[in-house]
Design a protein around this motif. Structure first.
Motif, PDB file in Angstrom:
ATOM      1  N   LEU A 114       0.088   3.290  13.439  1.00 48.23           N
ATOM      2  CA  LEU A 114       0.346   4.520  12.558  1.00 48.23           C
ATOM      3  C   LEU A 114       0.377   5.607  13.562  1.00 48.23           C
ATOM      4  O   LEU A 114      -0.457   5.821  14.569  1.00 48.23           O
ATOM      5  N   ARG A 155      -3.373   0.950  -3.154  1.00 46.29           N
ATOM      6  CA  ARG A 155      -3.615   1.378  -1.804  1.00 46.29           C
ATOM      7  C   ARG A 155      -4.775   0.435  -1.308  1.00 46.29           C
ATOM      8  O   ARG A 155      -5.549  -0.251  -2.082  1.00 46.29           O
ATOM      9  N   HIS A 156      -4.930   0.261  -0.041  1.00 48.67           N
ATOM     10  CA  HIS A 156      -5.982  -0.234   0.493  1.00 48.67           C
ATOM     11  C   HIS A 156      -7.178   0.518   0.316  1.00 48.67           C
ATOM     12  O   HIS A 156      -7.064   1.827   0.019  1.00 48.67           O
ATOM     13  N   GLU A 157      -8.451  -0.004   0.397  1.00 50.49           N
ATOM     14  CA  GLU A 157      -9.537   1.040   0.326  1.00 50.49           C
ATOM     15  C   GLU A 157      -9.629   1.900   1.884  1.00 50.49           C
ATOM     16  O   GLU A 157      -9.896   2.905   1.717  1.00 50.49           O
ATOM     17  N   THR A 158      -9.389   1.046   2.770  1.00 48.49           N
ATOM     18  CA  THR A 158      -9.051   1.683   4.262  1.00 48.49           C
ATOM     19  C   THR A 158      -7.847   1.083   4.834  1.00 48.49           C
ATOM     20  O   THR A 158      -7.933  -0.020   4.933  1.00 48.49           O
ATOM     21  N   CYS A 159      -6.797   1.946   4.897  1.00 49.88           N
ATOM     22  CA  CYS A 159      -5.758   1.279   5.763  1.00 49.88           C
ATOM     23  C   CYS A 159      -5.898   0.900   6.963  1.00 49.88           C
ATOM     24  O   CYS A 159      -6.940   1.645   7.764  1.00 49.88           O
ATOM     25  N   ASP A 188      -5.066   0.220  11.223  1.00 45.67           N
ATOM     26  CA  ASP A 188      -4.438   1.219  12.079  1.00 45.67           C
ATOM     27  C   ASP A 188      -3.318   0.859  12.729  1.00 45.67           C
ATOM     28  O   ASP A 188      -2.748   1.441  13.759  1.00 45.67           O
ATOM     29  N   CYS A 204       0.757  -1.296  -0.001  1.00 41.94           N
ATOM     30  CA  CYS A 204      -0.097  -0.155   0.127  1.00 41.94           C
ATOM     31  C   CYS A 204       0.987   1.221  -0.214  1.00 41.94           C
ATOM     32  O   CYS A 204       1.833   1.635   0.856  1.00 41.94           O
ATOM     33  N   GLN A 205       0.569   2.127  -0.890  1.00 41.66           N
ATOM     34  CA  GLN A 205       1.452   3.544  -0.975  1.00 41.66           C
ATOM     35  C   GLN A 205       1.151   4.227   0.042  1.00 41.66           C
ATOM     36  O   GLN A 205       1.903   5.458   0.359  1.00 41.66           O
ATOM     37  N   ARG A 206      -0.223   4.150   0.772  1.00 41.82           N
ATOM     38  CA  ARG A 206      -0.537   5.023   2.194  1.00 41.82           C
ATOM     39  C   ARG A 206       0.360   4.532   3.336  1.00 41.82           C
ATOM     40  O   ARG A 206       1.128   5.444   3.933  1.00 41.82           O
ATOM     41  N   CYS A 207       0.158   3.526   3.486  1.00 41.86           N
ATOM     42  CA  CYS A 207       0.636   2.856   5.027  1.00 41.86           C
ATOM     43  C   CYS A 207       1.813   2.029   4.957  1.00 41.86           C
ATOM     44  O   CYS A 207       2.109   1.662   5.813  1.00 41.86           O
ATOM     45  N   SER A 242      -0.929   2.988  -8.349  1.00 43.35           N
ATOM     46  CA  SER A 242      -0.695   3.405  -7.070  1.00 43.35           C
ATOM     47  C   SER A 242      -1.372   2.482  -6.140  1.00 43.35           C
ATOM     48  O   SER A 242      -2.399   2.791  -5.726  1.00 43.35           O
TER      49      SER A 242
END
Length: 166
Positions: free
Chosen positions: A144, A135-139, A141, A69-72, A133
């Motif tokens: 973080l 990514r999870h739909e919702t990263c 927790d 995931c590119q966010r988390c 890119s």
């Protein structure tokens, strides 16, 4: 003889069909893009002709791969579900002409050959199915950090307020 090499035009003319499973680890370009090369991709290839009489391959590829995931920056499972229609052309010039004649973005025109590597087609299809890119739909927790907040400052006008009271 390599089981993944076909005479593409004969395959289409005879309306042949093949399917199977391939370990992700056997697809080096795909394995380089994912977190874990374990697992398999299922595939199916069917030959025939389209409505205009052009030789056509229908390719289906499915399976799950692990991406980052590119966010988390945590790994997550991504499902590859891809179906493609590939029209065969004898050479590049013909491919451009066929592409223009079809004017259909849902169909790809490729140069066919007597030794077309199905493994390369499967790997290309899987790579094209990956998100640019991921990514999870919702990263999740998972540890973080809290969003950074600046300490609240006292308003400069609060000093005036106290002067007014005096």
């Amino acid at each position: 003889m390599n089981a993944f090499l076909i005479d593409a035009f004969e395959f289409c003319r005879l309306k042949e069909h093949r399917n199977g499973e391939i370990p992700v680890a056997d697809l080096p370009r795909l394995a380089a893009e994912i977190v874990d090369p374990s697992g398999v991709l299922k595939w199916g290839l069917e030959g025939g002709k389209n409505a205009l009489g052009y030789p056509q391959l229908n390719l289906a590829v499915s399976g799950a791969v692990k991406l980052t995931c590119q966010r988390c920056l945590q790994p997550f499972d991504f499902a590859i579900l891809s179906d493609s229609i590939l029209i065969l052309a004898p050479d590049e010039a013909s491919a451009d002409e066929i592409e223009e004649a079809l004017d259909d973005d849902s169909v790809d025109v490729i140069v066919g050959s007597k030794a077309l590597d199905v493994l390369t087609l499967i790997e290309d299809e899987a790579l094209l199915a990956l998100p640019i890119s991921p990514r999870h739909e919702t990263c999740p927790d998972k540890g973080l950090p809290e969003p950074f907040k600046l300490p609240e400052k006292e308003s400069p006008f609060s000093v005036l307020k106290t002067l007014k009271k005096s």
